[in-house]
Scaffold this active site. Sequence first.
Site, PDB file in Angstrom:
ATOM      1  N   TYR A 164      19.978  75.724  68.105  1.00 35.64           N
ATOM      2  CA  TYR A 164      19.764  75.918  69.535  1.00 35.64           C
ATOM      3  C   TYR A 164      20.404  74.781  70.340  1.00 35.64           C
ATOM      4  CZ  TYR A 164      16.928  76.818  73.767  1.00 35.64           C
ATOM      5  OH  TYR A 164      16.484  77.072  75.043  1.00 35.64           O
ATOM      6  N   LYS A 168      23.368  75.050  73.091  1.00 32.05           N
ATOM      7  CA  LYS A 168      23.081  74.727  74.490  1.00 32.05           C
ATOM      8  C   LYS A 168      23.983  73.619  75.029  1.00 32.05           C
ATOM      9  CE  LYS A 168      19.953  77.718  75.567  1.00 32.05           C
ATOM     10  NZ  LYS A 168      20.368  78.819  76.453  1.00 32.05           N
TER      11      LYS A 168
END
Length: 302
Positions: A164, A168
Site C-alpha cells: 500500500y 501511495k
Amino acid sequence: MSISFEGRVAIVTGAGGGLGRAYALELAKRGAKVVVNDLGASRDGSGHSDAALKVVEEIEAMGGEAMPNGGSVSEYDQMAEMVARAKERWGGVHVLINNAGILRDKSFTKMDPADFEMVVRVHLIGSAFATKACWDTMREQNYGRILMTASSSGLFGNFGQANYGAAKLGVAGLAKTLYLEGAKNNIRVNSLAPVAATRMTEDIFPEEAFKLFNPESVVPAALFLVSEDAPTNAIIGAGGGGYHSAWVTMNKGVLLPPDDQSVEGFAAHWNRITDRTDDFVPRSGPEQAQVIIGQLQAAMKG
C-alpha cells in the site's frame, strides 16, 4: 465565496461507500453530474455488489444527476468505456477523483507477491488508467481537475503496508509529473492523504477515534483541490477536521572536492549532507541536478 460545480462532469472511483460516496454526494449537491464508479468489491478487492447504483439513487433522490459504473480501475479498457459513456451523456469530463483502493495488509516477510502486485495495480496502475482515460478529453477542453489519493503510509511509512505504501507514494509521484504535463492545458493535479473512518479502516481505529474521523470531514479538502480555483502540485492531509500540507523537499547539501569523493569522505560529511537548515521544495525533478551544477560552477569560479 461559494464553490460551485455547475456545468461540470465528475468521475469518482471507488464511490460506492466511504470517502468516495461522500465526495460524490457533495459534488452532486454543488451541481456536478457525477459518474459513481465502484466495482462493489470487499476491502481486499474480492466480490461484487450494487454499491454504485445505491449512491446514484441517493443523488437522484436529492435532485441531482448521476450514473453508475461498475468498471475496474485495473482494466484500462473499462476506464476508457466509462469516460466514453460520460461524454456521450454529458459532453465531457472535468473532474476525476482517483479514490478506488483495496487493502491486503501483512508484514513484508509474510506478504504474498501476488498481494503486493494487486494492491499496486489497483492504487497506482488504476489511478494511471483512470487518469489516462480522461487525459485527452481534458486537454481538448483546456480544463481538468485531477485528485490522487495518497496516504501517510506512502509519504512516511507504516508497518505491514509495504504494498500500500509503495503504491501511495507512487501515486504522489505520478501527480508530480502530470501537473507539469497538464499545465499548458489548464489541468491541475493534486494529492490528498486522507484519514477517515471507513470500511478500509474500521478495524484499525479505536471506536472513539472512528467516530471523530468521519468521511465528511475530508470532503472540504478534496473538493477544493478539484475546484476551478484549485492549486496544483499540492499534497494535503485531511481528517477529523484537521488539515495540513506535506512536501517533498531537498537541501543544498555539500559539494565534496574530488579528493574527498570517497565512502569515507561521504561518511565524514553526513551531518552536513542531512542538515535541513536550507530545505526547499523543488518544482520539478531537474532541480536536483541544477543545484549540483550551480555548486560546481561556483567552485570552478573559486
